[in-house]
Design a protein around this motif. Sequence first.
Motif, PDB file in Angstrom:
ATOM      1  N   THR A  19      -8.236 -11.984 -27.989  1.00 49.87           N
ATOM      2  CA  THR A  19      -8.212 -10.428 -28.189  1.00 49.87           C
ATOM      3  C   THR A  19      -7.883  -9.198 -28.560  1.00 49.87           C
ATOM      4  O   THR A  19      -8.179  -8.162 -28.236  1.00 49.87           O
ATOM      5  CB  THR A  19      -6.255 -10.375 -26.994  1.00 49.87           C
ATOM      6  N   CYS A  98      -8.092  -2.477 -20.133  1.00 50.10           N
ATOM      7  CA  CYS A  98      -9.911  -3.554 -20.538  1.00 50.10           C
ATOM      8  C   CYS A  98     -11.219  -2.865 -19.956  1.00 50.10           C
ATOM      9  O   CYS A  98     -11.842  -2.880 -19.985  1.00 50.10           O
ATOM     10  CB  CYS A  98      -9.523  -4.833 -19.006  1.00 50.10           C
ATOM     11  N   SER A 130     -15.892 -10.980 -16.648  1.00 51.31           N
ATOM     12  CA  SER A 130     -14.287 -11.526 -17.288  1.00 51.31           C
ATOM     13  C   SER A 130     -13.637 -11.773 -15.623  1.00 51.31           C
ATOM     14  O   SER A 130     -12.773 -12.682 -16.501  1.00 51.31           O
ATOM     15  CB  SER A 130     -14.335 -10.326 -17.478  1.00 51.31           C
ATOM     16  N   VAL A 284     -11.459  -8.166 -22.289  1.00 51.37           N
ATOM     17  CA  VAL A 284     -11.301  -8.489 -21.524  1.00 51.37           C
ATOM     18  C   VAL A 284     -10.513  -8.609 -20.066  1.00 51.37           C
ATOM     19  O   VAL A 284      -9.890  -8.309 -19.178  1.00 51.37           O
ATOM     20  CB  VAL A 284     -12.596  -7.618 -20.774  1.00 51.37           C
ATOM     21  N   TYR A 287      -6.829  -9.031 -20.811  1.00 46.85           N
ATOM     22  CA  TYR A 287      -5.997  -8.294 -19.746  1.00 46.85           C
ATOM     23  C   TYR A 287      -6.259  -8.072 -18.015  1.00 46.85           C
ATOM     24  O   TYR A 287      -5.199  -7.679 -18.243  1.00 46.85           O
ATOM     25  CB  TYR A 287      -6.852  -6.621 -21.066  1.00 46.85           C
TER      26      TYR A 287
END
Length: 365
Positions: A19, A98, A130, A284, A287
């Motif tokens: 992340t 994101c 994602s 992404v 988030y």
Amino acid sequence: MIHLKKISINQLICLVITTQIGAHVLSIPYAESRHTGHDAWMSVLVGGVFSQVVIFVIYGLGKRYPTLTFQQYLYQIVGRPIGVILNFLFAFFCAQNCIIVVISYTDILHRWVLYETPWIVIVGFLFLMSAYTASSSLRSISTVSQSVLTLFVICAVIIIISGMGKGNWLHFLPIGTHGIGAVLKDSIPTFWAYTGFELLLYVFPFVQCKKKIEILFAMSIANGITTLFYVLVSVIVIYNFSESQLDTITEPMVFILRKFRWPVVQSLDIVFITTWISVITATVYMYLFLSARYVASIRKKEINRHSLLVWVIGVFGFVIACFCADRQRMFRYSDVHNVLSFIMIVVIPTFLLLGSILREKVAKV
């Protein structure tokens, strides 16, 4: 419930690393060398240390409520009306992150690799992958992140191999000539490259461990690996470029990869950028997952349609990203994003920690 499945300490480490590390790897240390020049690696290191301080704050907050979710103790500290507002802000913050990550990397892909591919196609592809992953449970996402970490290691090896070329180690000498003030000033943009550790606010009670101190150790290891990686990238870039070149090249790592010649693989920069998509997607989808979980907790009774929330937020992000192909607009918004990031991951957790300590002292009185 989608969030009740526990994750291991190792999975937490993988989540944090994947992340934290995003599109910044290709631009470091451009923004971090505005005042420090070849001392930019020091600013990158200071940014990692500052991130570690904030991790201590978030850990201290979570440790005070080890069995409660972030939303539950948030409402206890500030009350439900303010808590709902803060919870919504965290949902918005994660959704915004994101979107920014997708826009940033789409811009890189569009300029360096997929010249003729429409912007909307690249954005749609990133959001589709994602959102599909973010629709899963936290444990499933953690498992995927463990696999993505393997690709991260491969990319790190590529960076090291390509960077050790025709550079000049004298670029680093003399060390510290720009002063501590310049180093601290350039460490501010570096801090945004480390964002991602704030996921601990949500995942803290869902980490399976014997002692909570293990969570702090895991977070410190993850942040340490990210810091080491960013410093390594900075050293490689500084080794290869002069200060005047650092002032003009916004994505120095791409140039290093492009000029490297390897008989086995042609166009190493294209190989790296396309492989790095997996790491970007990991940022992404984490988030997206967090944004959906914060939205689900806004009502008194938690919304159990996690997948639906993820896809709604994903579609919203896709629509926004489609209208953000203008790089100058993205640069103008970056200052607003940096201020909001500082408030959300530094100011609010610090005030919540102080507020919880104060409430405990008042209760004892």
